[in-house]
Design a protein around this motif. Sequence first.
Motif, PDB file in Angstrom:
ATOM      1  N   TYR A   1      10.314  15.051  13.733  1.00 57.44           N
ATOM      2  CA  TYR A   1       9.462  14.345  12.799  1.00 57.44           C
ATOM      3  C   TYR A   1       9.401  15.069  11.448  1.00 57.44           C
ATOM      4  CZ  TYR A   1       7.230  11.191  16.187  1.00 57.44           C
ATOM      5  OH  TYR A   1       6.957  10.204  17.086  1.00 57.44           O
ATOM      6  N   GLY A   2       8.997  14.318  10.457  1.00 56.41           N
ATOM      7  CA  GLY A   2       8.650  14.927   9.170  1.00 56.41           C
ATOM      8  C   GLY A   2       9.811  15.537   8.426  1.00 56.41           C
TER       9      GLY A   2
ATOM     10  N   ARG B   1       6.371   7.208  13.309  1.00 56.04           N
ATOM     11  CA  ARG B   1       5.334   7.114  14.333  1.00 56.04           C
ATOM     12  C   ARG B   1       5.460   5.843  15.153  1.00 56.04           C
ATOM     13  NH1 ARG B   1       4.975  11.885  11.822  1.00 56.04           N
ATOM     14  NH2 ARG B   1       3.793  13.193  13.207  1.00 56.04           N
TER      15      ARG B   1
ATOM     16  N   ARG C   1       0.800  -1.210   0.000  1.00 53.89           N
ATOM     17  CA  ARG C   1       0.000   0.000   0.000  1.00 53.89           C
ATOM     18  C   ARG C   1       0.835   1.262   0.000  1.00 53.89           C
ATOM     19  NH1 ARG C   1      -3.797   0.971   4.508  1.00 53.89           N
ATOM     20  NH2 ARG C   1      -3.642   3.008   3.621  1.00 53.89           N
TER      21      ARG C   1
ATOM     22  N   LEU D   1      12.762  12.160   3.457  1.00 50.59           N
ATOM     23  CA  LEU D   1      12.138  11.482   2.325  1.00 50.59           C
ATOM     24  C   LEU D   1      13.239  10.665   1.646  1.00 50.59           C
ATOM     25  CD1 LEU D   1       9.966  14.170   0.519  1.00 50.59           C
ATOM     26  CD2 LEU D   1       9.168  12.275   1.866  1.00 50.59           C
TER      27      LEU D   1
ATOM     28  N   ARG E   1      14.120  17.165   3.916  1.00 51.65           N
ATOM     29  CA  ARG E   1      13.187  18.151   3.388  1.00 51.65           C
ATOM     30  C   ARG E   1      13.529  19.571   3.797  1.00 51.65           C
ATOM     31  NH1 ARG E   1       7.647  16.525   5.440  1.00 51.65           N
ATOM     32  NH2 ARG E   1       6.956  18.289   4.235  1.00 51.65           N
TER      33      ARG E   1
ATOM     34  N   GLU F   1       3.796  21.484   0.607  1.00 52.20           N
ATOM     35  CA  GLU F   1       4.836  21.367  -0.426  1.00 52.20           C
ATOM     36  C   GLU F   1       4.262  21.206  -1.823  1.00 52.20           C
ATOM     37  OE1 GLU F   1       8.556  19.251   1.838  1.00 52.20           O
ATOM     38  OE2 GLU F   1       7.524  18.120   0.306  1.00 52.20           O
TER      39      GLU F   1
ATOM     40  N   ILE G   1      -0.743  14.720  10.840  1.00 48.75           N
ATOM     41  CA  ILE G   1       0.509  14.527  11.568  1.00 48.75           C
ATOM     42  C   ILE G   1       1.467  15.703  11.361  1.00 48.75           C
ATOM     43  CG2 ILE G   1       0.350  12.012  11.589  1.00 48.75           C
ATOM     44  CD1 ILE G   1       2.332  11.945   9.301  1.00 48.75           C
ATOM     45  N   PHE G   2       0.984  16.765  10.755  1.00 48.41           N
ATOM     46  CA  PHE G   2       1.753  18.010  10.601  1.00 48.41           C
ATOM     47  C   PHE G   2       3.082  17.812   9.883  1.00 48.41           C
ATOM     48  CE2 PHE G   2      -0.791  17.979  14.426  1.00 48.41           C
ATOM     49  CZ  PHE G   2      -1.687  18.976  14.107  1.00 48.41           C
ATOM     50  N   CYS G   3       3.072  16.985   8.854  1.00 51.14           N
ATOM     51  CA  CYS G   3       4.315  16.774   8.121  1.00 51.14           C
ATOM     52  C   CYS G   3       4.537  17.879   7.101  1.00 51.14           C
ATOM     53  CB  CYS G   3       4.291  15.416   7.425  1.00 51.14           C
ATOM     54  SG  CYS G   3       3.039  15.280   6.152  1.00 51.14           S
ATOM     55  N   GLY G   4       3.459  18.495   6.633  1.00 52.29           N
ATOM     56  CA  GLY G   4       3.610  19.590   5.688  1.00 52.29           C
ATOM     57  C   GLY G   4       3.775  19.171   4.245  1.00 52.29           C
ATOM     58  N   ARG G   5       3.453  17.918   3.926  1.00 51.46           N
ATOM     59  CA  ARG G   5       3.550  17.483   2.525  1.00 51.46           C
ATOM     60  C   ARG G   5       2.517  18.214   1.661  1.00 51.46           C
ATOM     61  NH1 ARG G   5       6.876  15.261  -0.466  1.00 51.46           N
ATOM     62  NH2 ARG G   5       5.723  13.484  -1.254  1.00 51.46           N
TER      63      ARG G   5
ATOM     64  N   ASP H   1       7.855   7.243   0.010  1.00 45.71           N
ATOM     65  CA  ASP H   1       7.751   8.531   0.682  1.00 45.71           C
ATOM     66  C   ASP H   1       6.825   8.451   1.881  1.00 45.71           C
ATOM     67  OD1 ASP H   1       9.492   9.799  -0.856  1.00 45.71           O
ATOM     68  OD2 ASP H   1       8.041  10.752  -2.176  1.00 45.71           O
ATOM     69  N   GLN H   2       5.745   7.736   1.712  1.00 46.04           N
ATOM     70  CA  GLN H   2       4.781   7.656   2.810  1.00 46.04           C
ATOM     71  C   GLN H   2       5.326   6.825   3.969  1.00 46.04           C
ATOM     72  OE1 GLN H   2       1.586   6.069   0.524  1.00 46.04           O
ATOM     73  NE2 GLN H   2       0.526   8.022   0.439  1.00 46.04           N
TER      74      GLN H   2
ATOM     75  N   ALA I   1      -0.640  13.321  -1.654  1.00 44.58           N
ATOM     76  CA  ALA I   1       0.615  13.381  -0.910  1.00 44.58           C
ATOM     77  C   ALA I   1       0.430  13.032   0.560  1.00 44.58           C
ATOM     78  CB  ALA I   1       1.223  14.770  -1.032  1.00 44.58           C
ATOM     79  N   CYS I   2      -0.734  13.253   1.099  1.00 46.84           N
ATOM     80  CA  CYS I   2      -0.941  13.104   2.548  1.00 46.84           C
ATOM     81  C   CYS I   2      -0.668  11.673   3.007  1.00 46.84           C
ATOM     82  CB  CYS I   2      -2.366  13.495   2.915  1.00 46.84           C
ATOM     83  SG  CYS I   2      -2.661  13.455   4.681  1.00 46.84           S
ATOM     84  N   PRO I   3       0.318  11.465   3.879  1.00 43.23           N
ATOM     85  CA  PRO I   3       0.633  10.089   4.283  1.00 43.23           C
ATOM     86  C   PRO I   3      -0.401   9.488   5.231  1.00 43.23           C
ATOM     87  CG  PRO I   3       2.321  11.614   5.067  1.00 43.23           C
ATOM     88  CD  PRO I   3       1.219  12.432   4.511  1.00 43.23           C
TER      89      PRO I   3
ATOM     90  N   ARG J   1       6.020  23.833  12.395  1.00 43.38           N
ATOM     91  CA  ARG J   1       4.975  23.199  11.583  1.00 43.38           C
ATOM     92  C   ARG J   1       3.716  23.030  12.413  1.00 43.38           C
ATOM     93  NH1 ARG J   1       8.757  19.078  10.713  1.00 43.38           N
ATOM     94  NH2 ARG J   1       7.243  17.811  11.794  1.00 43.38           N
TER      95      ARG J   1
ATOM     96  N   PHE K   1       6.953   8.525   6.994  1.00 40.20           N
ATOM     97  CA  PHE K   1       6.061   9.190   7.952  1.00 40.20           C
ATOM     98  C   PHE K   1       5.377   8.180   8.862  1.00 40.20           C
ATOM     99  CE2 PHE K   1       6.383  12.149   4.432  1.00 40.20           C
ATOM    100  CZ  PHE K   1       6.834  13.257   5.117  1.00 40.20           C
TER     101      PHE K   1
END
Lengths: 581, 177
Positions: free
Chosen positions: A336-337, A250, A238, A340, A345, B82, B75-79, A242-243, B48-50, B29, A246
């Motif tokens: 976090y975040g 967690r 799935r 990639l 980033r 972007e 989750i405030f990743c900011g994708r 990139d996903q 894009a949102c994970p 963020r 994230f």
Amino acid sequence: MEKTEIKGKKFISELGNLFKVEVIRHQPDDQITILVDRNDLPEVVKTLYYKMGGWLSTMVANDEREINGNYAVYYVLSMEGNKMEEGDELPPEEKCWITVKALIPAHDPVYPSVALKVPAAVWYEREARDMMGLIAEGLPDQRRLALSDDFPAGIYPLRKDSIDYREKFAPYDLDKEPDYDFLYPEGEGVMDVPLGPTHITSDEPGHFRLFVDGETIIDADYKLFYVHRGIEKLAENRLDYDQMAFIAERICGICGFAHAVSCIESSENVTGLDVPLRARAIRTICLETERLHSHLLNIGLASEFTGNVTAFLQMFKIREQTMDMAQILTGGRKTYGMILTGGVRRDITDVERKEMNRIMDKVEIEFKECLDGIIDSPNFLKRLKGVGVLNKKIARDFSPVGPNVRGAGFNRDARYDHPFDWYKKVDFKVPVYGDGDVLSRVLVRAGEFLESISIIRQCLDLMPSGPIMVKKPFVEPYSHGVGFVEAPRGEDIHWTMHGNAQKVHRWRVRASTYNNWPSLRFQFRGNSVADAPLIVGSLDPCYSCSERVTVVDVKKQKTKIIQMEDLKKYAITRKDSPLKN
Amino acid sequence: MKILEFAKKEKMVTRDFPVVPYEVTEGFRGKPEYSYEKCLGCGACAVACPSNAVTVKKDEERGLSVWKIDYNRCIFCGRCDEVCPTEAISLSKQYVMCVLFDKEDLTVTGEMKLRKCDSCGRYYSTERLYNYVYNKLISAGWDRATIDEKAKHLKFCPDCRREQAINNYVNQMTKRG
């Protein structure tokens, strides 16, 4: 990336004299995979482990029926040397990762247990049986590990055909959630899937059973894995790369960045992606920032368990500043975040660099003073010294990681053994203390804290300019690789096999504490009940892991459940034992 | 006790939090703020949102595209920030997100009119996205005829466009003989 000699050839040729070994590689130069017959598996792993100085890093059970019609098990060994004495380790050019693969026919999912010869494999094989239905013949511990006891037999959640992938599950509406009432699978088509791996850190429940004689613990047992979150299964087929980062971060509330880096690098390592140097340096800085606040937390907790709440709060005051550093770096109080595939980033500006340096100078001075204040107290030393000793031989058998193993006199550190990212370029020492008790672990953490500050300083000074991100590469289907990071709690391994359509086929997460749990039992033995939270805390899982403790008195054959609060109170005051009456 | 001497050095660091807000650093963020005026409904953020906090769904009955963010899942990743072409969603510095009683208060929804395909009559995109691309073509500075020629393809859904391309190709081939 310059082409270097494939590492680990020496071991393979030595193994080749003893067993039938076929070398298959899908991996970068320091990772080598060998295929052996399943009947040779225990002997091959034993030879690599004890004779050639390997440490079991992770074991993966994989469903490869759609690729070659078999199941497979992979034992990933980190070849470092025995390290039992000083200097007893492999030279840097020989250190590598060896993955031992064995195919297990789908019609006969049985393999001989490695855990009989290498005790470190025991948890992995129990989990493989739960999740994949692969039975380790002769496994000493036949209980379930990961699945709950009321989970229906015969359903193996990580097998590819255990759920229908076309079905999309909508987020669950909590109002409609039925009451807890298990044993409901009746009739056909009913399926209950507990998803993914678990990770033993923050605020996770675990049930410890301490067997005591009077006040002394003579043995202990624990059941963990109450919070199974389904991250491995969630990723399969799935999530794209990139996903995944994230989701990976967690896994843990404290070493999240380590998981993200480890996860992303497991795919970058396979493709041989040349991540820009600046991005590597930024990853290193973030990893070390994470270590700063994690170690402060743990040293603070060690003080709290011994009743020194002032020191605990002072440590947290210092820790708050390292959280500010994380905020400057990544825009959040947690790192976090940031990551990639192909880089990071967010860049570090010159203003941010100066601000970081300013905070670090302050933190370093304050930490030294505060630590001096804590260590100076004779009460603290008395409580920590000689408590929860990790025997050197047991440590060698169970492959623990992080400050736990470094406190027992082994200089095992993924940053030092297998330098990744920017660790090749910086100078740092690996603090090692040989007593194996709680005090050693606290001192290791204190030493590492100061080293981390030095590493961040070096990175900020020497960081080259340039891009921070490159284009994502194409990942060859069914290639697999290991991503490794030294998280604050120890080596953190992610093993990924890539599937079609640039999605994950199998993702195995091995958080640091997973390797530390099996040997914890031996650390409990011979200590007072009052020290139990301290010992658990010194491994640096979350202390809520020992939320509920059942004490079994062997002589009186009586059971009593003690709340964590009572036990903690007793650990601090050492008065009014909850065991009485 | 040395630790007490150390503790005395600094005065109280506890902040008067709810009264005096906690100051965040530059580049924090926080909560993603949505600007309905700028949104095209292209759905780049949803892809894009994970964590599937941002979703874009077609409401065929009402002919609307429903854009929705659920801050419970964010989750405030900011994708999203972007990838957004028009800066319709961008991270703010806000971090206090409490609601009383109703979880729905933590969602923001924007509804945009959908556009029908000129050929088959099915909904395929939002009006706003169509206008955005059309205006981009105009700003490229071509003459009227070229713009009309290029904009022709915009009016059809991807399926029809594909069919037309094949038909055109077949026609050309048969004409040539």
